[in-house]
Write a protein that holds these residues in place. Structure first.
Motif, PDB file in Angstrom:
ATOM      1  N   SER A 162       0.821  -1.215   0.000  1.00 17.47           N
ATOM      2  CA  SER A 162       0.000   0.000   0.000  1.00 17.47           C
ATOM      3  C   SER A 162       0.851   1.259   0.000  1.00 17.47           C
ATOM      4  O   SER A 162       0.389   2.329  -0.365  1.00 17.47           O
ATOM      5  N   PRO A 221       2.550   3.209  -4.864  1.00 11.85           N
ATOM      6  CA  PRO A 221       1.490   3.250  -5.891  1.00 11.85           C
ATOM      7  C   PRO A 221       1.832   2.374  -7.092  1.00 11.85           C
ATOM      8  O   PRO A 221       2.994   2.262  -7.490  1.00 11.85           O
ATOM      9  N   ASP A 269     -10.185   3.311 -11.820  1.00 12.39           N
ATOM     10  CA  ASP A 269      -9.870   3.290 -10.392  1.00 12.39           C
ATOM     11  C   ASP A 269      -8.357   3.329 -10.160  1.00 12.39           C
ATOM     12  O   ASP A 269      -7.862   4.069  -9.302  1.00 12.39           O
ATOM     13  N   SER A 270      -7.623   2.519 -10.918  1.00  9.54           N
ATOM     14  CA  SER A 270      -6.167   2.499 -10.751  1.00  9.54           C
ATOM     15  C   SER A 270      -5.557   3.854 -11.064  1.00  9.54           C
ATOM     16  O   SER A 270      -4.641   4.322 -10.372  1.00  9.54           O
ATOM     17  N   TRP A 271      -6.045   4.499 -12.110  1.00  5.21           N
ATOM     18  CA  TRP A 271      -5.495   5.787 -12.518  1.00  5.21           C
ATOM     19  C   TRP A 271      -5.745   6.864 -11.464  1.00  5.21           C
ATOM     20  O   TRP A 271      -4.826   7.579 -11.048  1.00  5.21           O
ATOM     21  N   HIS A 272      -6.982   6.966 -11.012  1.00  3.01           N
ATOM     22  CA  HIS A 272      -7.292   8.015 -10.045  1.00  3.01           C
ATOM     23  C   HIS A 272      -6.627   7.748  -8.694  1.00  3.01           C
ATOM     24  O   HIS A 272      -6.185   8.683  -8.016  1.00  3.01           O
ATOM     25  N   THR A 273      -6.548   6.480  -8.307  1.00  3.71           N
ATOM     26  CA  THR A 273      -5.859   6.135  -7.069  1.00  3.71           C
ATOM     27  C   THR A 273      -4.381   6.486  -7.157  1.00  3.71           C
ATOM     28  O   THR A 273      -3.783   7.025  -6.211  1.00  3.71           O
ATOM     29  N   PHE A 274      -3.777   6.201  -8.300  1.00  2.00           N
ATOM     30  CA  PHE A 274      -2.372   6.527  -8.491  1.00  2.00           C
ATOM     31  C   PHE A 274      -2.130   8.023  -8.383  1.00  2.00           C
ATOM     32  O   PHE A 274      -1.225   8.477  -7.666  1.00  2.00           O
ATOM     33  N   ALA A 309      -3.873  10.306  -6.942  1.00  6.26           N
ATOM     34  CA  ALA A 309      -4.148  10.832  -5.602  1.00  6.26           C
ATOM     35  C   ALA A 309      -3.050  10.471  -4.610  1.00  6.26           C
ATOM     36  O   ALA A 309      -2.806  11.209  -3.648  1.00  6.26           O
ATOM     37  N   GLY A 310      -2.370   9.343  -4.816  1.00  4.18           N
ATOM     38  CA  GLY A 310      -1.431   8.860  -3.823  1.00  4.18           C
ATOM     39  C   GLY A 310       0.029   9.141  -4.080  1.00  4.18           C
ATOM     40  O   GLY A 310       0.848   9.185  -3.158  1.00  4.18           O
ATOM     41  N   GLN A 311       0.407   9.362  -5.339  1.00 10.08           N
ATOM     42  CA  GLN A 311       1.837   9.466  -5.658  1.00 10.08           C
ATOM     43  C   GLN A 311       2.428  10.778  -5.165  1.00 10.08           C
ATOM     44  O   GLN A 311       1.796  11.825  -5.195  1.00 10.08           O
TER      45      GLN A 311
END
Length: 457
Positions: free
Chosen positions: A7, A10, A249-254, A256-258
């Motif tokens: 977790s 990313p 989902d993967s794109w937006h999560t990436f 937001a987190g990177q």
């Protein structure tokens, strides 16, 4: 040393692709890496054919006449031009070399469009002689083209006039309203020496509505040009059909987190530095959305405007035709341990992934193919550097959380690199050989059938 949790790192997994998975699972890549002695690209022609058919189906469903021209600059392989010739598709070129390559691999002159600014006399002569469509970018270029057609050509020059996008007034491509008016007058004065077949534009970005708005304006321009006696039956929207490399989902999560801690040397990227690796409307879906959109100032869709006006829609996609059509393979030739991650060095350079040379990063996670089954499992973050003497020559600044510990001799496979990634900026830096391209003609066989691409070097 393995990290306890993924977790913290990313990821950006590529969309599943059975053809690429079949090649990776066949054992062929290990043999090719050994035989070729360095990095290489593999190409998947079936994907190109499927993407081409999908674009054609979108036009057919909308009842719109049109043509697809492959933007040759997206990838230098001869394979794609061969597929265009086999499928009756067109090719978009911008130099004498590219035009000769297209003709030499069987594409008919009338299926070629010549773009690019300030074309030289040799390119104009060859283009007119072969009956290609020429996108005229400026008034002096139009004058040179008319002169070419009037002196020694047995056929008229076919052309479209390239428009300067009103929303991108600082673009170096195209003509403004006053220049277009002058250009149309000169086409009328040239008489049978030219066939003015319509208009074109080049628009940065991937948004659908601005393209629909500008295409609607070109339809109006065609109708006005016909009043002057010009043919004006085509408009070209250029490229700009987005490709999705990953899911939403993967794109937006990436995004937001990177942050900088996820990159070697604290490298910093913002969301605007990256290609949009996910798009809700991509490839043929983007074309369908474009055709269904209502251009500003019109009450009907773009498809309806085109049909009612008898105007054909031309497009010059590159990346959209090469989606999932190839990947790039490197061998790890060195491993260093750093605080909390590894630094890998591979047998190639970031010139073969392109994005780093635009102060960006090619984000889809590479696959690790371990040589042995005893590699320690877990979460093993690692960045990937090149076999050169430049600190900035990084294939992947991001610390990729690999599921096994990478080791010298393992392979890294970067997925979906055919579109503008694998050869746009390649050069023999340090006298390293350019990575060859391997065409995988059959992926459903237990042992895929392959050959080297026939592009001249």
């Amino acid at each position: 040393m393995a990290v306890s949790s993924a977790s913290a790192w990313p990821t950006l997994p590529a969309l599943p692709d059975p053809a690429t998975s079949a090649v990776m699972g066949s054992g062929l890549l290990e043999e090719l890496s050994y035989a070729l002695g360095g990095p290489f690209h593999f190409l998947l022609p079936d994907a190109f054919d499927s993407n081409l058919q999908a674009l054609r189906s979108a036009l057919e469903e909308a009842g719109v006449d049109g043509a697809v021209y492959f933007a040759k600059k997206a990838n230098k392989a001869a394979l794609w031009v061969e597929r265009c010739a086999a499928n009756g598709a067109g090719v978009d070129v911008a130099s004498v070399g590219e035009l000769r390559e297209a003709l030499g691999h069987g594409v008919r002159g009338e299926h070629i469009v010549v773009t690019g600014p300030a074309k030289d006399s040799a390119l104009l002569r060859l283009a007119v002689r072969q009956g290609t469509l020429i996108a005229v970018d400026a008034l002096d270029e139009l004058d040179a083209l008319v002169t070419t057609a009037l002196t020694g050509s047995a056929r008229p020059a076919r052309l479209v006039l390239r428009c300067l996008p009103p929303d991108q007034p600082h673009s170096r491509f195209g003509m403004d309203d006053a220049e277009l008016a002058t250009a149309m007058d000169r086409c009328v004065q040239a008489g049978d020496a030219v066939h003015m077949e319509g208009f074109s534009f080049h628009l940065s970005g991937y948004a659908v509505q601005p393209r629909a708005d500008l295409a609607g304006q070109l339809v109006d321009r065609c109708l006005k040009a016909r009043v002057l006696g010009l043919e004006a039956v085509r408009i070209s929207i250029g490229g700009g059909l987005a490709v999705s490399y990953t899911d939403a989902d993967s794109w937006h999560t990436f995004l937001a987190g990177q942050h900088s801690g996820h990159y070697h040397a604290g490298k910093t990227f913002t969301a605007g530095d990256f290609y949009p690796y996910h798009s809700p409307a991509a490839g043929a879906g983007a074309l369908r959305a474009l055709l269904a959109a209502r251009p500003e100032g019109h009450r009907r869709s773009l498809a309806e405007l085109l049909k009612d006006s008898g105007i054909a829609l031309l497009m010059e996609p590159g990346r959209a035709l090469l989606d999932r059509a190839g990947a790039t393979v490197f061998r790890i030739q060195g491993v260093k341990d750093r605080a909390g991650y590894q630094l890998l060095t591979v047998d190639g350079t970031s010139l073969s992934l392109s994005e780093q040379w635009f102060n960006s990063e090619f984000l889809p996670d590479p696959y690790l193919l371990s040589r042995g089954t005893d590699a320690p499992a877990g979460i093993h973050p690692a960045s990937v550097g090149a076999a050169t003497c430049l600190e900035s020559d990084m294939l992947t600044w991001r610390k990729i959380p690999f599921p096994r510990r990478p080791r010298t001799g393992d392979l890294l496979v970067y997925p979906n690199t055919a579109g503008y990634q694998m050869d746009s900026n390649e050069s023999p830096f340090h006298d390293l050989a350019l990575p060859p391209k391997v065409v995988i003609d059959r992926t459903e066989r237990p042992r895929p059938r392959w050959r080297l691409d026939r592009h001249r070097t």
